[in-house]
Design a protein around this motif. Structure first.
Motif, PDB file in Angstrom:
ATOM      1  N   ASP A 116       0.832  -1.004   0.127  1.00  0.00           N
ATOM      2  CA  ASP A 116       0.054   0.101   0.140  1.00  0.00           C
ATOM      3  C   ASP A 116       0.955   1.145   0.088  1.00  0.00           C
ATOM      4  O   ASP A 116       0.515   2.287  -0.488  1.00  0.00           O
ATOM      5  CB  ASP A 116      -0.937   0.053   1.297  1.00  0.00           C
ATOM      6  CG  ASP A 116      -2.070  -1.120   1.100  1.00  0.00           C
ATOM      7  OD1 ASP A 116      -2.301  -1.649  -0.093  1.00  0.00           O
ATOM      8  OD2 ASP A 116      -2.669  -1.179   2.180  1.00  0.00           O
ATOM      9  N   ALA A 117       1.951   1.275   0.823  1.00  0.00           N
ATOM     10  CA  ALA A 117       2.854   2.328   0.615  1.00  0.00           C
ATOM     11  C   ALA A 117       3.554   2.738  -0.573  1.00  0.00           C
ATOM     12  O   ALA A 117       3.750   3.694  -1.092  1.00  0.00           O
ATOM     13  CB  ALA A 117       3.904   2.329   2.000  1.00  0.00           C
ATOM     14  N   VAL A 118       3.877   1.666  -1.223  1.00  0.00           N
ATOM     15  CA  VAL A 118       4.939   1.662  -2.426  1.00  0.00           C
ATOM     16  C   VAL A 118       3.646   2.144  -3.468  1.00  0.00           C
ATOM     17  O   VAL A 118       3.837   3.135  -4.442  1.00  0.00           O
ATOM     18  CB  VAL A 118       5.296   0.499  -2.875  1.00  0.00           C
ATOM     19  CG1 VAL A 118       6.041   0.728  -4.042  1.00  0.00           C
ATOM     20  CG2 VAL A 118       6.566   0.060  -1.822  1.00  0.00           C
ATOM     21  N   PHE A 119       2.474   1.552  -3.605  1.00  0.00           N
ATOM     22  CA  PHE A 119       1.333   2.187  -4.393  1.00  0.00           C
ATOM     23  C   PHE A 119       1.286   3.632  -4.293  1.00  0.00           C
ATOM     24  O   PHE A 119       1.006   4.477  -5.068  1.00  0.00           O
ATOM     25  CB  PHE A 119       0.216   1.277  -4.219  1.00  0.00           C
ATOM     26  CG  PHE A 119       0.246  -0.006  -4.701  1.00  0.00           C
ATOM     27  CD1 PHE A 119       1.262  -0.412  -5.630  1.00  0.00           C
ATOM     28  CD2 PHE A 119      -0.430  -1.111  -4.300  1.00  0.00           C
ATOM     29  CE1 PHE A 119       1.402  -1.968  -6.141  1.00  0.00           C
ATOM     30  CE2 PHE A 119      -0.538  -2.542  -4.521  1.00  0.00           C
ATOM     31  CZ  PHE A 119       0.457  -2.529  -5.606  1.00  0.00           C
ATOM     32  N   ARG A 120       1.221   4.190  -2.710  1.00  0.00           N
ATOM     33  CA  ARG A 120       0.871   5.489  -2.680  1.00  0.00           C
ATOM     34  C   ARG A 120       2.064   6.244  -3.118  1.00  0.00           C
ATOM     35  O   ARG A 120       1.808   7.415  -3.722  1.00  0.00           O
ATOM     36  CB  ARG A 120       0.740   5.750  -1.105  1.00  0.00           C
ATOM     37  CG  ARG A 120       0.498   6.858  -0.569  1.00  0.00           C
ATOM     38  CD  ARG A 120       0.090   7.009   0.968  1.00  0.00           C
ATOM     39  NE  ARG A 120       0.944   6.254   1.824  1.00  0.00           N
ATOM     40  CZ  ARG A 120       0.825   5.412   2.339  1.00  0.00           C
ATOM     41  NH1 ARG A 120      -0.139   4.366   2.164  1.00  0.00           N
ATOM     42  NH2 ARG A 120       1.913   5.009   3.291  1.00  0.00           N
ATOM     43  N   ALA A 157      13.136   3.272 -10.626  1.00  0.00           N
ATOM     44  CA  ALA A 157      12.854   2.601  -9.414  1.00  0.00           C
ATOM     45  C   ALA A 157      11.718   1.819  -9.105  1.00  0.00           C
ATOM     46  O   ALA A 157      11.233   0.499  -8.702  1.00  0.00           O
ATOM     47  CB  ALA A 157      13.136   3.508  -8.227  1.00  0.00           C
ATOM     48  N   LEU A 158      10.633   2.521  -9.442  1.00  0.00           N
ATOM     49  CA  LEU A 158       9.347   1.908  -9.273  1.00  0.00           C
ATOM     50  C   LEU A 158       8.945   0.578 -10.077  1.00  0.00           C
ATOM     51  O   LEU A 158       8.342  -0.343  -9.879  1.00  0.00           O
ATOM     52  CB  LEU A 158       8.025   2.818  -9.536  1.00  0.00           C
ATOM     53  CG  LEU A 158       7.749   4.186  -8.707  1.00  0.00           C
ATOM     54  CD1 LEU A 158       7.157   5.209  -9.161  1.00  0.00           C
ATOM     55  CD2 LEU A 158       7.099   3.467  -7.473  1.00  0.00           C
ATOM     56  N   ALA A 159       9.588   0.925 -11.521  1.00  0.00           N
ATOM     57  CA  ALA A 159       9.703  -0.350 -12.358  1.00  0.00           C
ATOM     58  C   ALA A 159      10.218  -1.701 -11.762  1.00  0.00           C
ATOM     59  O   ALA A 159       9.634  -2.653 -12.309  1.00  0.00           O
ATOM     60  CB  ALA A 159      10.090  -0.095 -13.599  1.00  0.00           C
ATOM     61  N   HIS A 162       9.112  -4.975  -6.522  1.00  0.00           N
ATOM     62  CA  HIS A 162       8.451  -6.137  -6.609  1.00  0.00           C
ATOM     63  C   HIS A 162       7.093  -6.162  -6.292  1.00  0.00           C
ATOM     64  O   HIS A 162       6.079  -7.043  -6.554  1.00  0.00           O
ATOM     65  CB  HIS A 162       8.932  -7.297  -5.536  1.00  0.00           C
ATOM     66  CG  HIS A 162       8.826  -6.772  -3.934  1.00  0.00           C
ATOM     67  ND1 HIS A 162       9.670  -6.133  -3.780  1.00  0.00           N
ATOM     68  CD2 HIS A 162       8.016  -7.101  -3.135  1.00  0.00           C
ATOM     69  CE1 HIS A 162       9.206  -5.739  -2.273  1.00  0.00           C
ATOM     70  NE2 HIS A 162       8.274  -6.480  -2.070  1.00  0.00           N
ATOM     71  N   HIS A 163       6.446  -4.737  -5.724  1.00  0.00           N
ATOM     72  CA  HIS A 163       5.044  -4.683  -5.505  1.00  0.00           C
ATOM     73  C   HIS A 163       4.263  -4.404  -7.204  1.00  0.00           C
ATOM     74  O   HIS A 163       3.151  -4.561  -6.976  1.00  0.00           O
ATOM     75  CB  HIS A 163       4.975  -3.378  -4.603  1.00  0.00           C
ATOM     76  CG  HIS A 163       5.601  -3.597  -3.366  1.00  0.00           C
ATOM     77  ND1 HIS A 163       4.873  -4.413  -2.311  1.00  0.00           N
ATOM     78  CD2 HIS A 163       6.604  -3.203  -2.778  1.00  0.00           C
ATOM     79  CE1 HIS A 163       5.847  -4.446  -1.276  1.00  0.00           C
ATOM     80  NE2 HIS A 163       6.640  -3.633  -1.721  1.00  0.00           N
ATOM     81  N   PHE A 164       5.101  -3.897  -7.955  1.00  0.00           N
ATOM     82  CA  PHE A 164       4.505  -3.694  -9.234  1.00  0.00           C
ATOM     83  C   PHE A 164       4.124  -4.899 -10.257  1.00  0.00           C
ATOM     84  O   PHE A 164       5.273  -5.523 -10.531  1.00  0.00           O
ATOM     85  CB  PHE A 164       5.371  -2.405  -9.698  1.00  0.00           C
ATOM     86  CG  PHE A 164       4.909  -1.194  -9.431  1.00  0.00           C
ATOM     87  CD1 PHE A 164       4.407  -0.918  -7.980  1.00  0.00           C
ATOM     88  CD2 PHE A 164       4.970   0.044 -10.196  1.00  0.00           C
ATOM     89  CE1 PHE A 164       4.228   0.537  -7.594  1.00  0.00           C
ATOM     90  CE2 PHE A 164       4.360   1.308  -9.797  1.00  0.00           C
ATOM     91  CZ  PHE A 164       4.158   1.387  -8.376  1.00  0.00           C
ATOM     92  N   GLY A 165       3.154  -4.873 -10.670  1.00  0.00           N
ATOM     93  CA  GLY A 165       2.694  -6.028 -11.311  1.00  0.00           C
ATOM     94  C   GLY A 165       2.647  -5.372 -12.853  1.00  0.00           C
ATOM     95  O   GLY A 165       2.904  -4.186 -13.243  1.00  0.00           O
ATOM     96  N   LYS A 166       1.710  -6.167 -13.843  1.00  0.00           N
ATOM     97  CA  LYS A 166       1.395  -5.737 -15.034  1.00  0.00           C
ATOM     98  C   LYS A 166       0.810  -4.522 -15.087  1.00  0.00           C
ATOM     99  O   LYS A 166       1.019  -3.502 -15.897  1.00  0.00           O
ATOM    100  CB  LYS A 166       0.659  -6.985 -15.768  1.00  0.00           C
ATOM    101  CG  LYS A 166       0.224  -6.544 -17.225  1.00  0.00           C
ATOM    102  CD  LYS A 166      -0.346  -7.756 -17.916  1.00  0.00           C
ATOM    103  CE  LYS A 166      -0.606  -7.335 -19.516  1.00  0.00           C
ATOM    104  NZ  LYS A 166      -1.252  -8.677 -19.889  1.00  0.00           N
TER     105      LYS A 166
END
Length: 305
Positions: A116-120, A157-159, A162-166
């Motif tokens: 949730d924090a990384v998505f934020r 960095a966001l790319a 591991h929190h980021f999917g398709k």
């Protein structure tokens, strides 16, 4: 003399000590002061002390137990003065993005931050990057502002996260396209195109997006590099516009990086990520070649079949 100027000797000693964490003040106080210094007009304060000290402490694990709150606090700096152009506020926004990238990369190693924090952070990064108006690179008397270059590093960095999917990676592609296609008077002069392309390479190397997603994305960018015509049918004399020139240079940079390969920072994580070409490499090279040829038919030959 400003408070920062008074304390510059203190921070010079910290830097000279190999960035050792001082024991004479609470970490919260030290962090608050350094984060404030990220927006200092003096590049030696901003880029010579504040950023390298904080980046070193992130890398050394000083903030591991506090990383979610640290990232939340730093990401607020992305919106300081947002909408202004030609003012000092861009310095805080730009260097906040660079520091937030360090926090994301640290989480990629430690896995201490909830999704949730990384998505934020990703939402805040995207909102800032597309809305940023001050795209100056080097500013005489103040050093680097470089919002596009630093923002590209944040996207990269966001790319990697591991929190980021398709879905999230697709959004990052759209953010890059929005940044390139948003009207601006600024032309990229300081490797912004290469850094944006490298951020996209990080997305591609995740091997989660197929050519069905990437080809329409390239075609969207291609609309910006087709020279328009004026009512009498003659080509527009005001060409290329900053958007067209920036987008063309980005597509060329992406083609070159895809063709030659990239290796990142040579951290273990980047070695693993960039160790092999993206699975879409061959198909995407063909799309890029077609777009680059058709953008300037007077210059590039079309292969005969």
């Amino acid at each position: 003399m400003s408070p920062v100027g008074v304390r510059s000797g203190y921070w010079e000693q910290v830097r000279a000590s190999g960035f050792r964490l001082p024991d004479d003040r609470p970490l919260d106080d030290l962090t608050t002061e350094l984060v404030h210094m990220l927006g200092d007009p003096d590049h030696q304060v901003r880029g010579g002390i504040a950023y390298p000290v904080l980046a070193a402490w992130i890398s050394e694990g000083v903030y591991d137990d506090l990383l979610a709150g640290f990232g939340d606090g730093v990401s607020e700096g992305l919106f300081t003065g947002l909408g202004e152009d030609g003012t000092d506020t861009v310095l805080r926004r730009s260097f906040s993005s660079l520091l937030l990238a360090e926090a994301i990369l640290r989480d990629h190693v430690t896995r201490v931050v909830h999704s949730d924090a990384v998505f934020r952070w990703g939402d805040r990064a995207a909102s800032w990057f597309v809305r940023e108006r001050d795209l100056r690179g080097w500013v005489d008397g103040q050093g680097w502002a470089h919002a596009v270059g630093h923002g590209a590093d944040l996207i990269g960095a966001l790319a990697r996260s591991h929190h980021f999917g398709k879905l999230e990676l697709t959004v990052l592609l759209d953010v890059v396209a929005d940044r390139l296609l948003t009207p601006t008077p600024y032309r990229f002069l300081h490797d912004e195109d290469d850094r944006l392309a490298f951020a996209v390479m990080a997305i591609l190397h995740r091997n989660l997006l197929g050519i069905d997603v990437l080809e329409p994305w390239i075609e969207r960018l291609a609309t910006a590099i087709v020279r328009p015509t004026v009512p009498n049918g003659d080509p527009s004399p005001e060409w290329p516009t900053p958007v067209a020139g920036n987008t063309m240079n980005f597509l060329r940079a992406l083609h070159l990086q895809l063709a030659l390969g990239v290796h990142g920072k040579q951290t273990p994580q980047d070695v693993a990520l960039f160790g092999k070409p993206p699975q879409v490499r061959a198909d995407l090279l063909l799309v890029l070649l077609r777009v680059l040829r058709t953008s300037q038919p007077w210059l590039f030959t079309t292969p005969k079949h």
